[in-house]
Enzyme design. Structure first.
Site, PDB file in Angstrom:
ATOM      1  CB  CYS A  96      -0.892  -0.028   1.242  1.00  0.00           C
ATOM      2  SG  CYS A  96      -1.939   1.428   1.392  1.00  0.00           S
ATOM      3  CB  CYS A 110      -9.109   9.419   7.507  1.00  0.00           C
ATOM      4  SG  CYS A 110      -7.482   8.954   6.865  1.00  0.00           S
TER       5      CYS A 110
END
Ligand code: SAH
Length: 339
Positions: A96, A110
């Site tokens: 990622c 987030c």
């Protein structure tokens, strides 16, 4: 640097095939040192090494999870740091990668949002994350075992030019040589950029962070969507030119008591009904400064059952929760360094 950039760096006196040799050495053979490119004449290598550096990111810290996930804190040339996560899973590895240092999108669930945007990454810094983590872990892309997801820090579509340039190098059979099915970019839904991406002949697969079932709730959770409305997003998705083997992926973060009801699930089904879509549910990964809670397991199961009736729907397994490496947890300095 792509082939054109390398040709320029080598100068007009070098034959054209030299740039190709250099390109292959960098991205296919993944050399770690310019002087060791055995396909180039010694003098050319030495001149190159004098004038240029590989510019690979440096490992500032490595955090290792009990589940095998490794979070790399990488130092860039200007001393800023960014995160890259390796998730080994049986025969498959997923890296990622980040597209920006921090993120300007400001999603309320987030942790990266709490950093704000520091800057966008160059194409070299995007590819560099893959090369470095592949080298450190002796990963091979042959046989389709390596996946790349652009789901780390940042909003990739707000750095589209560099994301596309990096993707071209990663997918080029003469370069890193990844299959187009093995690389995915995720966006909060920057509509004009989705259209632009669709026009690119070489591009990653597209995932869209839906995260809510109504315009109102989406605007609250993801303030940037006040500019890019849900209805227009769905239209851009309908118009998006999928390749024959491709589906659009929709990510949906489940927040306890906020967007995890059966009614939400039914609205998601309705929203996506006319699309060639699959849904990835993500139970909230909590973190300091995030005012939401993880949904109850039975809510996740019920939500999935409703959506799965209409289209493929998976629950994403959290990886590296203990080292702040999971979705939404990349904020640079949380957790304990291992090396
Ligand atoms: N900015 C891009 C790329 C980041 S992808 C995007 O928004 O798509 C990161 C994914 O993790 C997104 O789907 C996001 O919705 C999800 N996410 C963010 N915070 C999370 C959290 N705390 N728990 C679980 N998923 C989260």
């Amino acid at each position: 640097m792509d082939l054109t950039d390398l040709r320029e760096a080598l100068g007009p006196d070098q034959p054209g095939y030299r740039a190709r040799q250099l390109y292959q050495a960098l991205y296919k053979s993944q050399i770690t040192d310019l002087v060791s490119i055995s396909t180039l004449p010694t003098r050319t290598r030495e001149e190159l090494a004098q004038r240029h550096a590989l510019g690979m990111p440096e490992v500032a810290h490595l955090y290792e999870s009990t589940d095998g996930t490794r979070r790399y804190l990488l130092k860039l040339e200007d001393d800023r740091t960014v995160e890259t996560v390796l998730m080994p899973e049986g025969e498959r590895d997923t890296i990622c990668i980040s597209s920006q240092v921090g993120c300007p999108v400001d999603c309320k669930f987030c942790m990266t949002a709490l950093m704000g945007l520091e800057r966008s990454l160059t194409a070299g810094e995007i590819v560099g994350q893959v090369l470095l983590v592949a080298q450190e872990n002796h990963l091979r892309q042959e046989g389709g075992r390596l996946n790349i997801v652009m789901m780390g820090q940042g909003e990739p579509l707000l750095n589209l030019e560099n994301v596309v340039k990096a993707t071209r190098i990663l997918l080029d059979p003469a370069g890193f040589g990844l299959s187009p099915r093995r690389i995915t970019v995720s966006t909060a839904g920057i509509i004009p950029k989705i259209e632009e991406l669709g026009r690119e002949p070489v591009r990653p697969k597209l995932a869209i962070s839906l995260n809510a079932s109504t315009e109102e709730s989406r605007q609250e959770l993801m303030p940037i969507t006040r500019k890019y409305h849900l209805k227009d997003l769905m239209e851009a998705c309908k118009a998006y030119p999928l390749r024959p083997w491709e589906k659009l992926t929709f990510e949906y973060v489940l927040l306890h008591g906020v967007n995890d009801s059966d009614a939400d699930a039914r609205r998601v089904v309705k929203l996506l009904a006319n699309l060639n879509a699959k849904v990835n549910l993500i139970a909230l990964n909590p973190g300091p400064g995030i005012p939401y809670e993880t949904p109850l397991p039975e809510r996740v199961a019920s939500f999935q059952a409703i959506v799965r009736h209409a289209m493929p729907c998976f629950v994403r397994k959290p990886r590296g929760l203990d080292i702040y490496a999971a979705c939404g947890q990349l904020k640079r300095n949380a957790g304990n360094p291992v090396a």
